[in-house]
Motif scaffolding. Structure first.
Motif, mmCIF file in Angstrom:
data_model
loop_
_atom_site.group_PDB
_atom_site.id
_atom_site.type_symbol
_atom_site.label_atom_id
_atom_site.label_comp_id
_atom_site.label_asym_id
_atom_site.label_seq_id
_atom_site.Cartn_x
_atom_site.Cartn_y
_atom_site.Cartn_z
ATOM 1 N N LEU A 1 -2.734 8.424 -10.462
ATOM 2 C CA LEU A 1 -1.940 7.262 -10.866
ATOM 3 C C LEU A 1 -1.393 6.582 -9.625
ATOM 4 O O LEU A 1 -0.909 7.242 -8.700
ATOM 5 N N ASP A 2 -1.488 5.257 -9.556
ATOM 6 C CA ASP A 2 -1.003 4.491 -8.413
ATOM 7 C C ASP A 2 -0.409 3.190 -8.945
ATOM 8 O O ASP A 2 -1.112 2.394 -9.567
ATOM 9 N N ARG A 3 0.883 2.995 -8.713
ATOM 10 C CA ARG A 3 1.507 1.787 -9.235
ATOM 11 C C ARG A 3 2.701 1.380 -8.365
ATOM 12 O O ARG A 3 3.311 2.211 -7.663
ATOM 13 N N ALA A 4 3.012 0.089 -8.415
ATOM 14 C CA ALA A 4 4.173 -0.424 -7.691
ATOM 15 C C ALA A 4 5.456 0.102 -8.324
ATOM 16 O O ALA A 4 5.518 0.365 -9.534
ATOM 17 N N LEU A 5 6.465 0.257 -7.485
ATOM 18 C CA LEU A 5 7.759 0.744 -7.953
ATOM 19 C C LEU A 5 8.790 -0.362 -7.754
ATOM 20 O O LEU A 5 8.890 -0.928 -6.662
ATOM 21 N N PRO A 6 9.549 -0.716 -8.782
ATOM 22 C CA PRO A 6 10.583 -1.735 -8.611
ATOM 23 C C PRO A 6 11.499 -1.386 -7.446
ATOM 24 O O PRO A 6 11.934 -0.231 -7.320
ATOM 25 N N PRO A 7 11.795 -2.347 -6.547
ATOM 26 C CA PRO A 7 12.599 -2.055 -5.346
ATOM 27 C C PRO A 7 13.931 -1.375 -5.654
ATOM 28 O O PRO A 7 14.345 -0.459 -4.959
ATOM 29 N N GLY A 8 14.625 -1.834 -6.683
ATOM 30 C CA GLY A 8 15.910 -1.229 -7.023
ATOM 31 C C GLY A 8 15.784 0.248 -7.333
ATOM 32 O O GLY A 8 16.607 1.065 -6.905
ATOM 33 N N LEU A 9 14.744 0.612 -8.071
ATOM 34 C CA LEU A 9 14.511 2.012 -8.407
ATOM 35 C C LEU A 9 14.165 2.800 -7.160
ATOM 36 O O LEU A 9 14.599 3.941 -6.982
ATOM 37 N N ALA A 10 13.380 2.200 -6.257
ATOM 38 C CA ALA A 10 12.998 2.882 -5.021
ATOM 39 C C ALA A 10 14.218 3.187 -4.160
ATOM 40 O O ALA A 10 14.321 4.256 -3.554
ATOM 41 N N GLU A 11 15.182 2.267 -4.132
ATOM 42 C CA GLU A 11 16.389 2.470 -3.331
ATOM 43 C C GLU A 11 17.245 3.592 -3.895
ATOM 44 O O GLU A 11 17.841 4.381 -3.149
ATOM 45 N N ARG A 12 17.322 3.681 -5.206
ATOM 46 C CA ARG A 12 18.140 4.734 -5.836
ATOM 47 C C ARG A 12 17.489 6.103 -5.738
ATOM 48 O O ARG A 12 18.165 7.122 -5.721
ATOM 49 N N ALA A 13 16.157 6.123 -5.670
ATOM 50 C CA ALA A 13 15.429 7.378 -5.808
ATOM 51 C C ALA A 13 15.515 8.263 -4.576
ATOM 52 O O ALA A 13 15.596 9.478 -4.689
ATOM 53 N N GLY A 14 15.479 7.686 -3.374
ATOM 54 C CA GLY A 14 15.458 8.509 -2.176
ATOM 55 C C GLY A 14 14.034 8.737 -1.694
ATOM 56 O O GLY A 14 13.133 7.938 -1.933
ATOM 57 N N ALA A 15 13.819 9.874 -1.019
ATOM 58 C CA ALA A 15 12.542 10.108 -0.343
ATOM 59 C C ALA A 15 11.492 10.795 -1.204
ATOM 60 O O ALA A 15 10.298 10.594 -1.020
ATOM 61 N N GLY A 16 11.886 11.666 -2.103
ATOM 62 C CA GLY A 16 10.909 12.393 -2.910
ATOM 63 C C GLY A 16 10.543 13.718 -2.253
ATOM 64 O O GLY A 16 11.194 14.146 -1.303
ATOM 65 N N PRO A 17 9.493 14.424 -2.696
ATOM 66 C CA PRO A 17 8.564 14.012 -3.763
ATOM 67 C C PRO A 17 9.211 14.055 -5.148
ATOM 68 O O PRO A 17 10.254 14.686 -5.326
ATOM 69 N N PHE A 18 8.533 13.382 -6.096
ATOM 70 C CA PHE A 18 9.100 13.208 -7.420
ATOM 71 C C PHE A 18 8.144 13.677 -8.512
ATOM 72 O O PHE A 18 6.944 13.827 -8.290
ATOM 73 N N THR A 19 8.740 13.859 -9.671
ATOM 74 C CA THR A 19 7.976 13.935 -10.907
ATOM 75 C C THR A 19 8.238 12.640 -11.662
ATOM 76 O O THR A 19 9.400 12.276 -11.889
ATOM 77 N N LEU A 20 7.175 11.940 -11.989
ATOM 78 C CA LEU A 20 7.296 10.696 -12.750
ATOM 79 C C LEU A 20 7.162 11.020 -14.231
ATOM 80 O O LEU A 20 6.207 11.676 -14.649
ATOM 81 N N GLY A 21 8.118 10.560 -15.017
ATOM 82 C CA GLY A 21 8.067 10.745 -16.465
ATOM 83 C C GLY A 21 7.842 9.421 -17.166
ATOM 84 O O GLY A 21 8.466 8.412 -16.808
ATOM 85 N N VAL A 22 6.944 9.413 -18.146
ATOM 86 C CA VAL A 22 6.636 8.203 -18.905
ATOM 87 C C VAL A 22 6.472 8.581 -20.368
ATOM 88 O O VAL A 22 5.672 9.471 -20.695
ATOM 89 N N ARG A 23 7.210 7.934 -21.245
ATOM 90 C CA ARG A 23 7.060 8.217 -22.671
ATOM 91 C C ARG A 23 5.780 7.577 -23.205
ATOM 92 O O ARG A 23 5.387 6.489 -22.745
ATOM 93 N N PRO A 24 5.118 8.220 -24.165
ATOM 94 C CA PRO A 24 3.871 7.660 -24.724
ATOM 95 C C PRO A 24 4.026 6.238 -25.249
ATOM 96 O O PRO A 24 3.083 5.462 -25.198
#
Length: 372
Positions: free
Chosen positions: A261-284
């Motif tokens: 999976l490869d997708r752009a991340l909204p800048p605001g979310l990127a600033e809040r998130a930090g460095a990672g690594p992350f688990t991405l969660g997406v509801r069906p």
């Protein structure tokens, strides 16, 4: 009615099993709170501690302004409804409902008035002179509820009271419980492993796991902003999709990449998130599918591409399982999507996968806590 409060409650059984770990829970007067979690998470233990059927190893239990930690169950002025109806088979419904009041030596006229008033509210008037064996399971559960209501206690405690009912009766009785709570304005604490019951019944929901309170809040708040990966995976049906991802920053802006999976991340979310690594969660419900020719790599705007593995018609919606394509292989991770029946792809079809921007949930891989 009264508030209920648990302060730093711990419970360790003689065999070493820890059922509650520093549980802090405040339930307001007149509030309907649901304790939910998997089997063995400590929810029933917490309820039994409130009821006085278990004594905490540490911590305090308050009902209203009274410290009830050492108060016997029969002196706490609470009513408990169990999974088992526990009705006396030789007594009429009238006598079953009034039994607790008779044991407390209430006046016969008062008992009759309360029983008939509650029976009318629960639709049991015509059954008062019958025996429990002459009633259906749903009707018997209503009798058990009525027996608790006539006592007019400070709080009602429910331990999975609908588990013995079939799906149709569970829905009906859930609605009756909501009406009853609205009418009585009573303090109610309800235990269930069924997240649908938790979401539909509770003013607030307390999610527990391994004896620890994971999140406490309004049902939709817990659903929309789960505090950690456990809550995200437990609350919601079908369950949330998870992908292990890294945050990459470049000229094109921050992107999430990994697990096909490869997708752009909204800048605001990127600033809040930090460095990672992350688990991405997406509801069906936040996954969109569109046809993808087998001969190309997918639409430029697609977040991923894959092949439909299983299609499950659910009536008003269809659950689609897609096996993502990773490094040219179709043996990547699975993603589940909810789509309208008329737009459901066929099994074996290639599809482009797009995740709604407002449906991204990031969790820290190390701690599991929400990152953005």
């Amino acid at each position: 009615m009264a508030s209920v409060r648990l302060e730093d409650v711990h419970k360790t059984y003689p065999n070493g099993h820890v059922a509650a770990r520093g549980l802090d829970l405040s339930i307001e007067d007149g509030e309907f709170v649901v304790l939910v979690g998997p089997s063995g998470c400590g929810k029933s233990t917490a309820l039994r501690i409130v009821a006085g059927l278990e004594t905490p190893t540490e911590g305090r239990v308050w009902i209203g302004d009274r410290d009830c930690t050492e108060v016997p169950a029969q002196d706490r002025d609470i009513a408990m409804v169990f999974q088992s109806y526990a009705l006396y088979p030789h007594m009429t419904i009238r006598d079953n409902m009034g039994f607790g009041l008779r044991m407390r030596r209430h006046d016969a006229a008062q008992i009759r008035e309360r029983v008939e008033r509650v029976a009318a509210a629960l639709g049991l008037e015509e059954f008062l002179d019958r025996k429990p064996g002459q009633l259906s399971g749903g009707q018997r559960q209503r009798v058990a509820l009525g027996r608790a209501i006539v006592r007019e206690p400070q709080a009602f405690l429910f331990d999975e009271p609908l588990s013995n009912l079939d799906a149709r009766l569970r829905v009906q009785t859930r609605a009756e419980l909501r009406r009853m709570h609205r009418r009585l304005g009573a303090t109610m604490v309800y235990v269930t492993h069924d997240q649908e019951e938790a979401m539909t019944l509770g003013d607030r929901v307390a999610v527990l796991n391994d004896g620890i309170l994971q999140q406490y809040g309004a049902p939709l708040d817990v659903y929309r902003r789960p505090a950690n990966r456990f809550v995200a995976g437990f609350v919601g049906s079908p369950s949330m999709n998870f992908f292990e991802v890294e945050l990459r920053r470049g000229d094109g802006g921050p992107r999430l990449a990994g697990d096909a999976l490869d997708r752009a991340l909204p800048p605001g979310l990127a600033e809040r998130a930090g460095a990672g690594p992350f688990t991405l969660g997406v509801r069906p419900h936040d996954v969109e599918l569109s046809p993808s020719p087998e001969t190309r790599d997918g639409a430029p705007e697609a977040d991923a591409r894959g092949r439909v593995d299983v299609v499950e018609p659910l009536g008003a919606a269809t659950l689609v399982h897609v096996r993502l394509s990773a490094a040219g292989s179709t043996d990547g991770p699975e993603v589940r999507a909810i789509v309208p029946p008329e737009r459901a792809p066929a099994e074996g079809a290639w599809v482009d996968v797009q995740v709604r921007a407002d449906g991204l949930h990031l969790f820290d891989q190390a701690t599991g806590r929400r990152a953005g």
